[in-house]
Design a protein around this motif. Structure first.
Motif, PDB file in Angstrom:
ATOM      1  N   VAL A 194      -8.422  15.572 -11.229  1.00  0.00           N
ATOM      2  CA  VAL A 194      -8.199  14.155 -11.517  1.00  0.00           C
ATOM      3  C   VAL A 194      -8.565  13.347 -10.272  1.00  0.00           C
ATOM      4  CG1 VAL A 194      -6.474  12.396 -12.086  1.00  0.00           C
ATOM      5  CG2 VAL A 194      -6.381  14.638 -13.192  1.00  0.00           C
ATOM      6  N   ILE A 195      -9.268  12.233 -10.456  1.00  0.00           N
ATOM      7  CA  ILE A 195      -9.719  11.393  -9.344  1.00  0.00           C
ATOM      8  C   ILE A 195      -9.185   9.981  -9.544  1.00  0.00           C
ATOM      9  CG2 ILE A 195     -11.718  10.390  -8.164  1.00  0.00           C
ATOM     10  CD1 ILE A 195     -13.341  12.820  -9.228  1.00  0.00           C
ATOM     11  N   TYR A 196      -8.575   9.415  -8.490  1.00  0.00           N
ATOM     12  CA  TYR A 196      -8.168   8.009  -8.495  1.00  0.00           C
ATOM     13  C   TYR A 196      -8.948   7.286  -7.412  1.00  0.00           C
ATOM     14  CZ  TYR A 196      -5.617   3.703  -7.700  1.00  0.00           C
ATOM     15  OH  TYR A 196      -5.299   2.385  -7.520  1.00  0.00           O
ATOM     16  N   MET A 197      -9.575   6.174  -7.791  1.00  0.00           N
ATOM     17  CA  MET A 197     -10.292   5.330  -6.841  1.00  0.00           C
ATOM     18  C   MET A 197      -9.751   3.924  -7.010  1.00  0.00           C
ATOM     19  SD  MET A 197     -14.114   6.759  -7.689  1.00  0.00           S
ATOM     20  CE  MET A 197     -13.851   6.539  -9.434  1.00  0.00           C
ATOM     21  N   GLY A 198      -9.110   3.402  -5.955  1.00  0.00           N
ATOM     22  CA  GLY A 198      -8.582   2.059  -6.115  1.00  0.00           C
ATOM     23  C   GLY A 198      -7.633   1.639  -5.024  1.00  0.00           C
ATOM     24  N   GLU A 199      -6.772   0.710  -5.386  1.00  0.00           N
ATOM     25  CA  GLU A 199      -5.871   0.077  -4.436  1.00  0.00           C
ATOM     26  C   GLU A 199      -4.540   0.816  -4.341  1.00  0.00           C
ATOM     27  OE1 GLU A 199      -5.724  -3.849  -6.169  1.00  0.00           O
ATOM     28  OE2 GLU A 199      -7.592  -4.431  -5.183  1.00  0.00           O
ATOM     29  N   TRP A 200      -3.972   0.771  -3.131  1.00  0.00           N
ATOM     30  CA  TRP A 200      -2.688   1.392  -2.816  1.00  0.00           C
ATOM     31  C   TRP A 200      -1.790   0.358  -2.145  1.00  0.00           C
ATOM     32  CZ3 TRP A 200      -1.612   6.601  -3.730  1.00  0.00           C
ATOM     33  CH2 TRP A 200      -2.700   7.387  -4.127  1.00  0.00           C
ATOM     34  N   ARG A 201      -0.499   0.461  -2.417  1.00  0.00           N
ATOM     35  CA  ARG A 201       0.487  -0.348  -1.705  1.00  0.00           C
ATOM     36  C   ARG A 201       1.753   0.490  -1.553  1.00  0.00           C
ATOM     37  NH1 ARG A 201       2.537  -5.013  -4.756  1.00  0.00           N
ATOM     38  NH2 ARG A 201       0.336  -5.341  -5.142  1.00  0.00           N
ATOM     39  N   ASP A 202       2.240   0.583  -0.318  1.00  0.00           N
ATOM     40  CA  ASP A 202       3.462   1.341  -0.019  1.00  0.00           C
ATOM     41  C   ASP A 202       3.413   2.761  -0.570  1.00  0.00           C
ATOM     42  OD1 ASP A 202       4.494  -0.876   1.305  1.00  0.00           O
ATOM     43  OD2 ASP A 202       5.351  -1.685  -0.556  1.00  0.00           O
ATOM     44  N   ASP A 203       2.260   3.416  -0.396  1.00  0.00           N
ATOM     45  CA  ASP A 203       2.038   4.816  -0.773  1.00  0.00           C
ATOM     46  C   ASP A 203       2.023   5.064  -2.281  1.00  0.00           C
ATOM     47  OD1 ASP A 203       1.233   7.016   0.749  1.00  0.00           O
ATOM     48  OD2 ASP A 203       3.107   8.071   0.355  1.00  0.00           O
ATOM     49  N   LYS A 204       1.809   3.990  -3.064  1.00  0.00           N
ATOM     50  CA  LYS A 204       1.702   4.128  -4.516  1.00  0.00           C
ATOM     51  C   LYS A 204       0.390   3.521  -4.983  1.00  0.00           C
ATOM     52  CE  LYS A 204       6.605   3.909  -5.533  1.00  0.00           C
ATOM     53  NZ  LYS A 204       7.657   3.174  -6.230  1.00  0.00           N
ATOM     54  N   MET A 205      -0.162   4.086  -6.070  1.00  0.00           N
ATOM     55  CA  MET A 205      -1.314   3.469  -6.708  1.00  0.00           C
ATOM     56  C   MET A 205      -0.821   2.137  -7.258  1.00  0.00           C
ATOM     57  SD  MET A 205      -3.099   6.710  -8.642  1.00  0.00           S
ATOM     58  CE  MET A 205      -1.582   7.420  -9.280  1.00  0.00           C
ATOM     59  N   GLN A 206      -1.430   1.055  -6.800  1.00  0.00           N
ATOM     60  CA  GLN A 206      -0.935  -0.278  -7.145  1.00  0.00           C
ATOM     61  C   GLN A 206      -2.075  -1.274  -7.032  1.00  0.00           C
ATOM     62  OE1 GLN A 206       2.544  -0.550  -7.564  1.00  0.00           O
ATOM     63  NE2 GLN A 206       2.938  -2.707  -7.423  1.00  0.00           N
ATOM     64  N   GLY A 207      -2.368  -2.000  -8.099  1.00  0.00           N
ATOM     65  CA  GLY A 207      -3.463  -2.970  -8.103  1.00  0.00           C
ATOM     66  C   GLY A 207      -4.522  -2.559  -9.110  1.00  0.00           C
ATOM     67  N   ARG A 208      -5.780  -2.696  -8.762  1.00  0.00           N
ATOM     68  CA  ARG A 208      -6.874  -2.300  -9.647  1.00  0.00           C
ATOM     69  C   ARG A 208      -7.338  -0.897  -9.277  1.00  0.00           C
ATOM     70  NH1 ARG A 208      -8.324  -4.826 -13.829  1.00  0.00           N
ATOM     71  NH2 ARG A 208     -10.394  -3.956 -13.672  1.00  0.00           N
TER      72      ARG A 208
ATOM     73  N   ARG B 170      -0.131   5.099   2.544  1.00  0.00           N
ATOM     74  CA  ARG B 170      -1.388   4.610   1.987  1.00  0.00           C
ATOM     75  C   ARG B 170      -1.230   3.139   1.616  1.00  0.00           C
ATOM     76  NH1 ARG B 170      -1.715   9.827  -1.801  1.00  0.00           N
ATOM     77  NH2 ARG B 170       0.480   9.302  -1.745  1.00  0.00           N
ATOM     78  N   ASN B 171      -2.072   2.301   2.199  1.00  0.00           N
ATOM     79  CA  ASN B 171      -2.125   0.861   1.929  1.00  0.00           C
ATOM     80  C   ASN B 171      -3.579   0.434   2.011  1.00  0.00           C
ATOM     81  OD1 ASN B 171       0.481  -0.431   1.483  1.00  0.00           O
ATOM     82  ND2 ASN B 171       1.013   0.273   3.534  1.00  0.00           N
ATOM     83  N   GLY B 172      -4.025  -0.381   1.053  1.00  0.00           N
ATOM     84  CA  GLY B 172      -5.421  -0.813   1.035  1.00  0.00           C
ATOM     85  C   GLY B 172      -6.158  -0.094  -0.075  1.00  0.00           C
ATOM     86  N   THR B 173      -7.388   0.295   0.170  1.00  0.00           N
ATOM     87  CA  THR B 173      -8.162   1.007  -0.841  1.00  0.00           C
ATOM     88  C   THR B 173      -8.385   2.448  -0.407  1.00  0.00           C
ATOM     89  OG1 THR B 173     -10.248   0.297   0.133  1.00  0.00           O
ATOM     90  CG2 THR B 173      -9.359  -1.059  -1.641  1.00  0.00           C
ATOM     91  N   GLY B 174      -8.464   3.323  -1.393  1.00  0.00           N
ATOM     92  CA  GLY B 174      -8.700   4.727  -1.083  1.00  0.00           C
ATOM     93  C   GLY B 174      -8.971   5.543  -2.322  1.00  0.00           C
ATOM     94  N   ASN B 175      -9.464   6.747  -2.089  1.00  0.00           N
ATOM     95  CA  ASN B 175      -9.756   7.704  -3.152  1.00  0.00           C
ATOM     96  C   ASN B 175      -8.852   8.916  -2.995  1.00  0.00           C
ATOM     97  OD1 ASN B 175     -11.860   6.005  -3.865  1.00  0.00           O
ATOM     98  ND2 ASN B 175     -13.378   7.169  -2.732  1.00  0.00           N
ATOM     99  N   TYR B 176      -8.201   9.290  -4.089  1.00  0.00           N
ATOM    100  CA  TYR B 176      -7.307  10.447  -4.094  1.00  0.00           C
ATOM    101  C   TYR B 176      -7.847  11.431  -5.114  1.00  0.00           C
ATOM    102  CZ  TYR B 176      -2.905  13.017  -3.860  1.00  0.00           C
ATOM    103  OH  TYR B 176      -1.944  13.986  -3.667  1.00  0.00           O
TER     104      TYR B 176
END
Length: 150
Positions: free
Chosen positions: A54-68, A42-48
């Protein structure tokens, strides 16, 4: 153990893909991915969306929630702000299920540093936060918070 999941993707021709996955545990991800030596990352933006709600909406980098990002919990609690290595880290706002709000810095999922807390009655408190402890909180004069602002 064999890992199987449903997976759909659209490739943009540059190495990035937009995917929709449902994992065996019921979690789902819709967003951007890249391929790596380890498979899809996962890289870029996505919803998990976790099976727990629990819902996460935001940025991903190297398969981790990272950014805003924004994390919404079934209890009504919500975090909006900076995330690093899957944790609240940096400036953010946490809204508790009772409607009270903390705004300020986070460090590894904990309130850490100078912040502001709005209690359930709308009073604004400011001071130093360290995890669950808050030292020297001061009630701000004329501090009843207005809806949508701190």
């Amino acid at each position: 153990m064999t890992l199987t999941f449903r997976f759909f993707y659209v490739w943009d021709g540059r190495g990035a893909m937009h995917v929709s996955c449902v994992f065996p545990n019921g979690d789902s991800y819709v967003g951007e991915c890249n391929t790596s030596a380890f498979g899809l990352v996962r890289n870029g933006t996505g919803n998990y969306i976790l099976a727990s709600g629990v819902i996460y909406m935001g940025e991903w980098r190297d398969d981790k929630m990272q950014g805003r990002g924004i994390v919404k919990h079934p209890s009504g609690a919500m975090y909006e702000g900076e995330i690093k290595d899957n944790m609240y880290h940096g400036m953010g706002t946490y809204t508790f299920p009772d409607g009270s709000v903390y705004r300020g810095p986070f460090h590894m999922n904990r309130c850490e540093g100078e912040g502001t807390f709005i209690d359930g009655q709308g009073r604004v408190w400011a001071g130093e936060f360290h995890g669950k402890a808050a030292f020297g909180l001061k009630l701000q004069q004329n501090s009843l918070a207005k809806t949508g602002s701190i």
